[in-house]
Scaffold this active site. Structure first.
Site, mmCIF file in Angstrom:
data_model
loop_
_atom_site.group_PDB
_atom_site.id
_atom_site.type_symbol
_atom_site.label_atom_id
_atom_site.label_comp_id
_atom_site.label_asym_id
_atom_site.label_seq_id
_atom_site.Cartn_x
_atom_site.Cartn_y
_atom_site.Cartn_z
ATOM 1 N N LYS A 222 0.820 -1.216 0.000
ATOM 2 C CA LYS A 222 0.000 0.000 0.000
ATOM 3 C C LYS A 222 0.855 1.268 0.000
ATOM 4 C CE LYS A 222 -4.428 -1.671 1.659
ATOM 5 N NZ LYS A 222 -5.447 -1.656 2.719
ATOM 6 N N ARG A 256 -3.720 -10.038 5.064
ATOM 7 C CA ARG A 256 -4.289 -10.101 3.708
ATOM 8 C C ARG A 256 -3.221 -9.585 2.751
ATOM 9 N NH1 ARG A 256 -7.018 -6.642 0.210
ATOM 10 N NH2 ARG A 256 -8.607 -7.659 -1.104
#
Length: 276
Positions: A222, A256
């Site tokens: 991210k 995740r």
């Protein structure tokens, strides 16, 4: 000890688990458009399961900031055939469907998904929790404000940690009222949070454990990683691994991830540190 019931299979989350991301979208921030056909999908899922993923998370809507909004029917056309494909070829795999739309989840549940992963915690579709409660599957609820299209403008908090804890208290109570027993919370790194706020939340992640439910952390590749390092998502694996260890040390039960093998290696080292 947290145990979740995935259609009769009990999964013990006292040992942290890895969830592999399968994006069937053309515009996801890291892997959009990579899976061109069924063979690509099966190859990726097979590798993830071989590398140690407990769950496979299939999504057809890109929730990246400023992502393109698509209709529920388009989203459904993307994910349902892939769920069918994976279930047919890997019948023992545990499939999560990543959607905030009840109509998509309702159809996915008819195709025997094991977990619902809702980035909006039921806020973008009021029917969601009722449907999840009826099917008695685990429910992942994430912290987000607004929609993927508006969330970048919604980063003003009175107190970030208190506000997020209040949000989860309310959403968990709502889920319980709909008969949802197995709840997992996701802090929502990158959703309606600046880079600085992501790290503030990260450093206080263990405070979210007060809700008494397992925590899923999604930091893989991210922008909080690659913007801090001055790079991009394609070369953010090393930074992801560094933060994955911190996620585990701060109480995460599920990671995740895009890169299962490296996450599992992190997991093994974490367990060695814990003397397990």
């Amino acid at each position: 000890m947290h145990t979740i019931n995935c259609r009769g299979s009990l999964v013990d989350l006292s040992t942290p688990r890895v969830m592999g991301i399968v994006n069937v979208t053309p515009d996801s921030f890291y892997d959009g458009g990579k899976l061109k056909n069924d063979s690509d999908v099966l190859q990726q899922v097979e590798k993830m399961l071989h590398d140690g993923a407990t769950f496979i998370d299939i999504g057809g809507y890109s929730s990246r900031p400023d992502g393109t909004d698509i209709s529920a029917s388009v989203e459904q056309q993307r994910v349902i055939p892939i769920i069918e494909l994976v279930k047919r070829n890997f019948p023992d795999s545990m499939i999560s469907c990543d959607s905030f739309r009840e109509s998509v989840i309702k159809t996915a549940l008819q195709h025997n998904i094991d977990i619902v992963n809702d980035i909006s915690a039921g806020q973008l579709d009021r029917k969601m929790m009722e449907t999840v409660g009826k099917h008695k599957v685990p429910y992942i609820m994430m912290h987000m404000r607004g929609t993927p299209q508006t969330m970048k403008t919604l980063t003003d908090y009175d107190d970030l940690i208190i506000d997020i804890n209040r949000y989860f208290a309310e959403r968990i109570a709502m889920a319980r009222s709909h008969g949802i027993h197995d709840i997992i919370i996701d802090p929502g790194y990158g959703f309606a949070k600046t880079t600085a706020q992501n790290f503030e939340l990260f450093s206080h992640q263990e405070l979210l454990l007060s809700h008494g439910v397992p925590l899923l952390a999604g930091v893989s590749r991210k922008s909080m990683i690659y913007k801090t390092l001055g790079t991009d998502a394609a070369v953010a694996l090393n930074g992801t691994t560094a933060l994955h260890m911190a996620c585990l040390l701060n109480g995460a039960s599920i990671l995740r991830v895009h890169d299962v093998k490296e996450a599992m290696e992190t997991m093994k080292l974490y367990q060695a540190l814990q003397g397990k």
